[in-house]
Write an enzyme that holds these catalytic residues in place. Structure first.
Site, PDB file in Angstrom:
ATOM      1  N   SER A 166       5.572   3.403  -0.596  1.00 14.60           N
ATOM      2  CA  SER A 166       5.916   2.657   0.617  1.00 14.60           C
ATOM      3  C   SER A 166       5.643   3.521   1.837  1.00 14.60           C
ATOM      4  O   SER A 166       5.700   4.757   1.775  1.00 14.60           O
ATOM      5  CB  SER A 166       7.401   2.265   0.588  1.00 14.60           C
ATOM      6  OG  SER A 166       7.818   1.713   1.823  1.00 14.60           O
ATOM      7  N   TYR A 195      16.022   4.672  -0.815  1.00 13.68           N
ATOM      8  CA  TYR A 195      14.707   4.039  -0.937  1.00 13.68           C
ATOM      9  C   TYR A 195      13.585   4.943  -0.408  1.00 13.68           C
ATOM     10  O   TYR A 195      12.627   5.258  -1.128  1.00 13.68           O
ATOM     11  CB  TYR A 195      14.701   2.695  -0.214  1.00 13.68           C
ATOM     12  CG  TYR A 195      13.440   1.899  -0.450  1.00 13.68           C
ATOM     13  CD1 TYR A 195      13.254   1.207  -1.645  1.00 13.68           C
ATOM     14  CD2 TYR A 195      12.427   1.854   0.506  1.00 13.68           C
ATOM     15  CE1 TYR A 195      12.089   0.478  -1.876  1.00 13.68           C
ATOM     16  CE2 TYR A 195      11.267   1.139   0.280  1.00 13.68           C
ATOM     17  CZ  TYR A 195      11.102   0.452  -0.909  1.00 13.68           C
ATOM     18  OH  TYR A 195       9.937  -0.255  -1.141  1.00 13.68           O
TER      19      TYR A 195
END
Length: 268
Positions: free
Chosen positions: A142, A156
């Protein structure tokens, strides 16, 4: 189309939705036999029915939050005589809010899915790729792993940063043995991920120009790993954000991102 164990397959985790589904579609378009895995068997079977008209598809339901799942998946593919020469680590897990807003079991499950299962599956499938002298590993990371940290979704970005470094190191170790490893770093992507973690209302306020479809992200990701690119940030806006984060002074980059974080992160 029935499975053909003799043909090299692509194994896609998190194949039941979003980027995972579209990576499976992209490989099917290229004629690559598939092993589809995720928790939701009904969705996997629907996808296999769709893509089975193009390529052999094998469906193996698994919950990667279970530490036993990687070994079970490996044993099932091995037992069916399936050679996995392409591993797509895509399964996702989001925990919105500040760190103490979720219990430890939830955080432990997220680490298992986003980090430990990736390392484990790679450790299981990589030896056969290296022995064959060919292979591809696509790790869906990401943009969050490349930019300064913000409050909320605490683990995350940290796990995605790990995934990027893991991919880069593994590529250096395995490229000479015919295996290429790519870290795919999407930014905002149209999937149901934000519905699942309850952030749809917030992220919908972001400019439409920074979003990509999951199909476009999947296409770019597959092209990147097949051509041997080590890291790919998708979309012009995301490339700009990653570049600014790299070259701006740390304090300034953190301040700029923190000022906008409330638009896409739940820190309550």
């Amino acid at each position: 189309m029935p499975p053909s164990p003799s043909l090299p397959h692509a194994l896609v985790t998190g194949a039941s939705s979003g980027i995972g589904t579209d990576i499976a579609r992209e490989y099917a378009r290229r004629g690559k036999p598939l092993v589809l895995t995720a928790r939701r068997l009904d969705r996997l079977e629907a996808l296999a029915a769709e893509l089975g008209k193009q390529v052999p598809c094998t469906v193996l339901a698994a919950d990667l939050a279970d530490p036993a799942a990687p070994e079970a998946l490996f044993a099932q593919t091995l037992g069916r005589g399936i050679f996995v020469d392409t591993l797509v680590n895509n399964a996702g897990f989001g925990v919105p809010g500040r760190y103490l807003s979720a219990d430890w079991k939830t955080h432990a499950d997220s680490i298992q899915v986003l980090l430990t299962s990736v390392a484990h599956l790679t450790h299981l499938y990589l030896p056969a790729m290296e022995a064959a002298g060919r292979g591809r590993i696509l790790n869906v990371a990401s943009l969050a792993g490349l930019v300064p940290a913000t409050a909320g979704h605490t683990l995350y970005g940290a796990t995605k940063a790990w995934l990027i470094r893991f991919s880069e190191t593994l590529d250096q170790e395995s490229r000479g043995r015919g295996v290429y490893v790519t870290a795919l770093c999407p930014g905002m992507t149209y999937t149901e991920f934000h519905d699942v973690n309850g952030m749809r209302e917030k992220v919908s306020k972001l400019p439409k120009g920074i979003w990509l479809t999951s199909a476009e992200v999947a296409r770019q990701g597959v092209e990147a790993v097949e051509s041997g690119r080590v890291r790919l940030v998708t979309g012009r806006s995301n490339k700009l954000i990653a570049g600014l984060s790299k070259y701006l002074p740390d304090a300034l980059a953190r301040a700029l991102l923190a000022s906008k974080a409330k638009d896409f992160r739940d820190a309550d």
